[in-house]
Design an enzyme around this catalytic site. Structure first.
Site, PDB file in Angstrom:
ATOM      1  N   GLU A 115      -7.845  -7.521   5.511  1.00  0.00           N
ATOM      2  CA  GLU A 115      -6.988  -8.568   4.957  1.00  0.00           C
ATOM      3  C   GLU A 115      -6.235  -9.307   6.058  1.00  0.00           C
ATOM      4  OE1 GLU A 115      -4.889  -6.138   2.123  1.00  0.00           O
ATOM      5  OE2 GLU A 115      -6.808  -5.651   1.177  1.00  0.00           O
ATOM      6  N   TYR A 146       0.821  -1.203   0.000  1.00  0.00           N
ATOM      7  CA  TYR A 146       0.000   0.000   0.000  1.00  0.00           C
ATOM      8  C   TYR A 146       0.861   1.262   0.000  1.00  0.00           C
ATOM      9  CZ  TYR A 146      -4.298  -2.647   0.740  1.00  0.00           C
ATOM     10  OH  TYR A 146      -5.374  -3.486   0.584  1.00  0.00           O
TER      11      TYR A 146
END
Length: 393
Positions: free
Chosen positions: A140, A98
């Site tokens: 996640e 990310y």
């Protein structure tokens, strides 16, 4: 929760960003892949990069999340993000990635919008990004924990123990853990990722729905050959190169569009290869002796292209309250006129409280969804699985 200051800025700049987001994502992907070519080689779907669907899906998710924050702040974003989180988990995405995306995305925003990106605008959209990323990372992490694996460590070797030609275009691969250890549990409707080691050295990843009932040692995936130089490179590799005895790298199962174990009526609607998650659900219902009302709707080009045609009849017959309705666009043999053409739900009884699960090409799912809404089925009871980037219905 977006801060009031940032919410005001995002609300004002959302039309500008929304109008430019396709260009922003195009620049973003180009720059990121130049800096990290391994991401395109081993993680991102090269076919989706060529046809642009991945860019549009990313654009839609970011714009949708930002719009929700500023126009509907009381709504929880879980439903919007759950599908993304499951897809990311099946790819083994980790929090570090990310940061890579953030850097190149904000460089692209600056390059496209120029002086319009003041420090205040950059800070507001930075807050949007990390709210979305933080929520996805948390989801996640939970998914990895539920799967019993470390973050991103989803891959395992599975041996092909059987290969079944379903149609001229569809092959079922029967898989068993190569290490003979117990197979992970899955829910009917979930999918796994397969990592293909291609001749050019790339390790491309594709998701395939599990087409068997949960339980037992084996896992089945049914793969349609996709014609095309890039978008079908993994399906063609599986069809042409993989046979009994070969070993594949396969992920843990993920996916949020699953059959519940309740007793409410259920409608399973599919077209073409979209029947893969539905046949798993139907097999699960038959294996567990379900007595709930089950309606199966399937549409295909013709009898010859219909995968699991025999299984559909056998499994439906095992269920005391199940009916199947099949349409062929161009039937090759004798076929009722009212079942020729596109799927039409007008004559099908839909009980109150029916839960709908559907999978197939987007035009098919859009048509089915529209018919169901006209029949008074609440949108909250209609769930769909999209093969490839989810561009919405």
């Amino acid at each position: 929760m977006l801060s009031e200051k940032s919410a005001a800025v995002v609300r004002t700049t959302l039309p500008l960003v929304g109008a430019s987001i396709d260009e922003i994502t195009s620049v973003f992907y180009r720059r990121m892949f130049e800096a990290h070519p391994e991401l395109l080689r081993d993680l991102f779907n090269r076919g989706n990069q060529v046809n642009g669907t991945q860019s549009r899906a990313l654009a839609g998710s970011i714009a949708g999340f930002a719009a929700m924050l500023v126009h509907d702040p009381g709504r929880r974003p879980d439903q919007l993000l759950a599908r993304i989180a499951h897809k990311h988990a099946s790819l083994g995405i980790t929090a570090q990635q990310y940061t890579i995306v953030h850097r190149h995305l904000f460089e692209a925003i600056g390059a496209v919008l120029g002086d319009a990106v003041t420090s205040e605008v950059a800070a507001a959209w930075d807050e949007v990004y990390w709210l979305m990323a933080g929520a996805l990372i948390a989801m996640e992490t939970r998914l990895y924990a539920e799967a019993g694996v470390a973050d991103g460590d989803v891959w395992r070797r599975w041996r092909v123990v059987g290969r079944l030609e379903e149609t001229d275009e569809v092959v079922t691969f029967m898989l068993r853990p190569a290490d003979r250890a117990p197979a992970p549990l899955f829910r009917p409707g979930q999918y796994v990722s397969v990592r293909a080691e291609l001749p050019d050295g790339a390790r491309q990843i594709r998701q395939y729905s599990l087409s068997c009932a949960p339980g037992g040692t084996d896992r089945w995936i049914s793969v349609k050959r996709i014609r095309g130089a890039v978008d079908g490179e993994v399906s063609n590799w599986l069809h042409d190169k993989v046979d009994e005895g070969d070993v594949l790298s396969v992920s843990a199962p993920f996916g949020d569009v699953v059959l519940d174990d309740g007793d409410s009526p259920v409608l399973l609607a599919s077209a073409g290869i979209g029947s893969t998650p539905m046949i798993s659900m139907l097999a699960h219902l038959a294996a567990t002796g379900a007595t709930r009302p089950v309606t199966v709707v399937h549409a295909d080009r013709c009898e010859r292209t219909h995968p699991f045609r025999g299984d559909l009849a056998l499994l439906t017959d095992k269920l005391p309250n199940a009916t199947a309705h099949v349409w062929y666009e161009h039937p090759e043999g004798p076929w009722p006129a009212e079942r020729t053409g596109l799927a039409d739900l007008s004559a099908i009884e839909i009980a109150d409280g029916t839960q709908v699960l559907m999978c197939g090409p987007v035009p098919f799912m859009r048509s089915i969804r529209g018919q169901l809404l006209e029949r008074g089925v609440p949108a909250s009871r209609i769930h769909y699985e999209a093969f490839g980037p989810d561009l919405g219905l």
